[in-house]
Design an enzyme around this catalytic site. Structure first.
Site, PDB file in Angstrom:
ATOM      1  N   GLU A 176       0.386 -13.527  12.228  1.00 43.46           N
ATOM      2  CA  GLU A 176       0.968 -12.374  12.907  1.00 43.46           C
ATOM      3  C   GLU A 176       0.912 -11.177  11.951  1.00 43.46           C
ATOM      4  O   GLU A 176       1.249 -11.311  10.769  1.00 43.46           O
ATOM      5  CB  GLU A 176       2.432 -12.652  13.277  1.00 43.46           C
ATOM      6  CG  GLU A 176       2.606 -13.728  14.324  1.00 43.46           C
ATOM      7  CD  GLU A 176       1.992 -13.360  15.676  1.00 43.46           C
ATOM      8  OE1 GLU A 176       1.964 -12.163  16.023  1.00 43.46           O
ATOM      9  OE2 GLU A 176       1.539 -14.286  16.368  1.00 43.46           O
TER      10      GLU A 176
ATOM     11  N   ASN B  62       1.337   3.385  -2.870  1.00 43.73           N
ATOM     12  CA  ASN B  62       1.931   3.785  -4.158  1.00 43.73           C
ATOM     13  C   ASN B  62       1.470   5.181  -4.568  1.00 43.73           C
ATOM     14  O   ASN B  62       2.274   6.021  -4.971  1.00 43.73           O
ATOM     15  CB  ASN B  62       1.508   2.817  -5.275  1.00 43.73           C
ATOM     16  CG  ASN B  62       2.087   1.432  -5.097  1.00 43.73           C
ATOM     17  OD1 ASN B  62       2.898   1.205  -4.206  1.00 43.73           O
ATOM     18  ND2 ASN B  62       1.673   0.503  -5.932  1.00 43.73           N
ATOM     19  N   GLY B  63       0.154   5.399  -4.467  1.00 39.35           N
ATOM     20  CA  GLY B  63      -0.430   6.674  -4.910  1.00 39.35           C
ATOM     21  C   GLY B  63       0.085   7.829  -4.076  1.00 39.35           C
ATOM     22  O   GLY B  63       0.523   8.861  -4.602  1.00 39.35           O
ATOM     23  N   ARG B  64       0.045   7.668  -2.740  1.00 43.32           N
ATOM     24  CA  ARG B  64       0.490   8.747  -1.847  1.00 43.32           C
ATOM     25  C   ARG B  64       1.971   9.050  -2.059  1.00 43.32           C
ATOM     26  O   ARG B  64       2.388  10.204  -2.074  1.00 43.32           O
ATOM     27  CB  ARG B  64       0.236   8.349  -0.382  1.00 43.32           C
ATOM     28  CG  ARG B  64      -1.163   8.676   0.093  1.00 43.32           C
ATOM     29  CD  ARG B  64      -1.466   7.984   1.381  1.00 43.32           C
ATOM     30  NE  ARG B  64      -1.667   6.556   1.186  1.00 43.32           N
ATOM     31  CZ  ARG B  64      -1.648   5.659   2.157  1.00 43.32           C
ATOM     32  NH1 ARG B  64      -1.409   6.035   3.395  1.00 43.32           N
ATOM     33  NH2 ARG B  64      -1.885   4.395   1.898  1.00 43.32           N
TER      34      ARG B  64
ATOM     35  N   LEU C  82      10.730 -20.729  -4.125  1.00 42.05           N
ATOM     36  CA  LEU C  82       9.671 -19.850  -3.616  1.00 42.05           C
ATOM     37  C   LEU C  82       8.429 -19.922  -4.508  1.00 42.05           C
ATOM     38  O   LEU C  82       8.558 -19.957  -5.736  1.00 42.05           O
ATOM     39  CB  LEU C  82      10.200 -18.405  -3.610  1.00 42.05           C
ATOM     40  CG  LEU C  82       9.184 -17.312  -3.270  1.00 42.05           C
ATOM     41  CD1 LEU C  82       8.935 -17.250  -1.771  1.00 42.05           C
ATOM     42  CD2 LEU C  82       9.661 -15.948  -3.764  1.00 42.05           C
TER      43      LEU C  82
ATOM     44  N   ASP D 177       0.823  -1.217   0.000  1.00 38.34           N
ATOM     45  CA  ASP D 177       0.000   0.000   0.000  1.00 38.34           C
ATOM     46  C   ASP D 177       0.857   1.267   0.000  1.00 38.34           C
ATOM     47  O   ASP D 177       1.986   1.259   0.493  1.00 38.34           O
ATOM     48  CB  ASP D 177      -0.908  -0.027   1.240  1.00 38.34           C
ATOM     49  CG  ASP D 177      -2.053   0.959   1.130  1.00 38.34           C
ATOM     50  OD1 ASP D 177      -2.330   1.442   0.013  1.00 38.34           O
ATOM     51  OD2 ASP D 177      -2.672   1.261   2.166  1.00 38.34           O
TER      52      ASP D 177
ATOM     53  N   HIS E 118       2.981   3.279  -8.859  1.00 41.85           N
ATOM     54  CA  HIS E 118       2.809   1.839  -9.178  1.00 41.85           C
ATOM     55  C   HIS E 118       4.057   1.308  -9.889  1.00 41.85           C
ATOM     56  O   HIS E 118       4.483   0.185  -9.643  1.00 41.85           O
ATOM     57  CB  HIS E 118       1.576   1.631 -10.049  1.00 41.85           C
ATOM     58  CG  HIS E 118       0.287   2.014  -9.367  1.00 41.85           C
ATOM     59  ND1 HIS E 118      -0.009   1.651  -8.071  1.00 41.85           N
ATOM     60  CD2 HIS E 118      -0.794   2.733  -9.800  1.00 41.85           C
ATOM     61  CE1 HIS E 118      -1.202   2.131  -7.735  1.00 41.85           C
ATOM     62  NE2 HIS E 118      -1.694   2.792  -8.760  1.00 41.85           N
TER      63      HIS E 118
HETATM   64  C1  FPP Z   1      -1.883   0.163  -3.383  1.00 41.58           C
HETATM   65  O1  FPP Z   1      -1.446   1.493  -3.425  1.00 41.58           O
HETATM   66  C2  FPP Z   1      -1.330  -0.593  -4.475  1.00 41.58           C
HETATM   67  C3  FPP Z   1      -2.045  -1.096  -5.526  1.00 41.58           C
HETATM   68  C4  FPP Z   1      -3.498  -0.920  -5.647  1.00 41.58           C
HETATM   69  C5  FPP Z   1      -1.400  -1.815  -6.637  1.00 41.58           C
HETATM   70  C6  FPP Z   1      -0.178  -2.615  -6.312  1.00 41.58           C
HETATM   71  C7  FPP Z   1       0.604  -2.769  -7.562  1.00 41.58           C
HETATM   72  C8  FPP Z   1       1.945  -2.768  -7.662  1.00 41.58           C
HETATM   73  C9  FPP Z   1       2.828  -2.743  -6.493  1.00 41.58           C
HETATM   74  C10 FPP Z   1       2.648  -2.752  -8.967  1.00 41.58           C
HETATM   75  C11 FPP Z   1       2.485  -3.898  -9.876  1.00 41.58           C
HETATM   76  C12 FPP Z   1       2.440  -5.224  -9.246  1.00 41.58           C
HETATM   77  C13 FPP Z   1       3.181  -6.297  -9.652  1.00 41.58           C
HETATM   78  C14 FPP Z   1       2.948  -7.604  -9.022  1.00 41.58           C
HETATM   79  C15 FPP Z   1       4.213  -6.188 -10.663  1.00 41.58           C
HETATM   80  P1  FPP Z   1      -2.497   2.652  -3.604  1.00 41.58           P
HETATM   81  O2  FPP Z   1      -2.567   3.021  -5.029  1.00 41.58           O
HETATM   82  O3  FPP Z   1      -3.810   2.244  -3.007  1.00 41.58           O
HETATM   83  O4  FPP Z   1      -1.820   3.779  -2.752  1.00 41.58           O
HETATM   84  P2  FPP Z   1      -2.531   4.897  -1.907  1.00 41.58           P
HETATM   85  O5  FPP Z   1      -3.224   4.217  -0.765  1.00 41.58           O
HETATM   86  O6  FPP Z   1      -1.401   5.744  -1.461  1.00 41.58           O
HETATM   87  O7  FPP Z   1      -3.476   5.614  -2.808  1.00 41.58           O
END
Ligand code: FPP
Length: 251
Positions: free
Chosen positions: A215, A30-32, A139, A28, A45
């Site tokens: 956990e 990525n956006g922020r 893995l 979690d 992302h």
């Molecule tokens: C949550 O951050 C993340 C996601 C919804 C997507 C996760 C995807 C990746 C890490 C990249 C591609 C994945 C692979 C397996 C190559 P958010 O966008 O909800 O962040 P925020 O809460 O800050 O808005």
């Protein structure tokens, strides 16, 4: 001492303790992370995909057997079209580009979730990678796509109800073990450790059945910044916990 030697010392040290068999991660923030840098969410992302590469490698080195990553939830379909498209493209690229490397590293790949919801191209790439790496014994990289825990439980209930209706199974024969065999995670042990990044402390519909005794470890680090050192930290936190599964502690 070289960086590589220091790194290998850290790994040896962690391996003296118990290594969780199955680690699940809610990736979690990525956006922020991107927005705080004045960049579009998609940039977050993209950087997040780099973290995926590093954590897969790290988990394999430590001897983790299963790594389940929450890459796309069933609710994520409601995000702006452009973001969904970019995420699917990132997945396509990841499975295509990493396939050979994963194979070389003996990583088995599998996907869980409502996979029939994925765009044809993404589904084809995912299934092909899954099939090509099915013989690998290192893995298991388990990616949750179009995944929702409630949907998984409902889907299992529907499969069992159909079997009961057809007289294949009796309702009284439905044990937790039989139920688990109808989940998307069938065949996998429950996670020992669940990591969530970005400071949020909730489960967000992830592996609801499977995390009964898992956990939980939360870190404020945003996923695009999550590196092997943070993963080590999570494993060390796990090693400091005492798991009792509802029983009494040994004296
Ligand atoms: C949550 O951050 C993340 C996601 C919804 C997507 C996760 C995807 C990746 C890490 C990249 C591609 C994945 C692979 C397996 C190559 P958010 O966008 O909800 O962040 P925020 O809460 O800050 O808005």
């Amino acid at each position: 001492m070289t960086v590589k030697a220091i790194q290998s010392d850290v790994i040896t040290d962690i391996q003296k303790g118990e290594i969780p068999v199955h680690v699940a991660v809610i990736m979690d923030g990525n956006g922020r992370w991107a927005q705080e840098r004045g960049m579009p969410r998609v940039f977050g992302h993209q950087q997040g995909a780099e973290s995926v590469r590093e954590i897969v490698e790290t988990a394999a080195k430590l001897g983790v057997k299963i790594l389940t990553l929450f890459a796309f939830s069933d609710e994520n379909w409601g995000r702006p079209k452009m973001e969904v498209k970019a995420l699917m493209k990132l997945l396509d690229t990841y499975v295509l580009q990493e396939r050979a490397k994963l194979k070389k590293e003996n990583v088995r790949f599998q996907a869980i979730g409502a996979l029939d919801q994925l765009p044809e191209k993404t589904l084809a790439a995912v299934l092909r990678t899954q099939q090509e790496l099915s013989h690998c014994t290192g893995l298991t990289l388990n990616i949750a796509l179009s995944y929702g825990g409630r949907n998984e439980i409902l889907t299992a209930c529907k499969k069992l109800a159909k079997k009961a209706q057809a007289g294949i199974i009796s309702p009284q024969d439905i044990t937790p073990q039989i139920f688990e065999e109808h989940l998307w995670t069938s065949g996998l042990p429950d996670p020992d450790l669940l990591i969530r990044t970005s400071g949020e402390q909730r489960i967000s519909n992830f592996l609801l059945w499977q995390i009964a005794y898992t956990e939980l470890w939360f870190t404020p680090v945003y996923w695009p910044e999550f590196r092997k050192e943070h993963f080590y930290e999570g494993i060390k936190a796990f090693q400091s916990r005492k798991r009792r599964y509802g029983l009494l502690a040994e004296t």
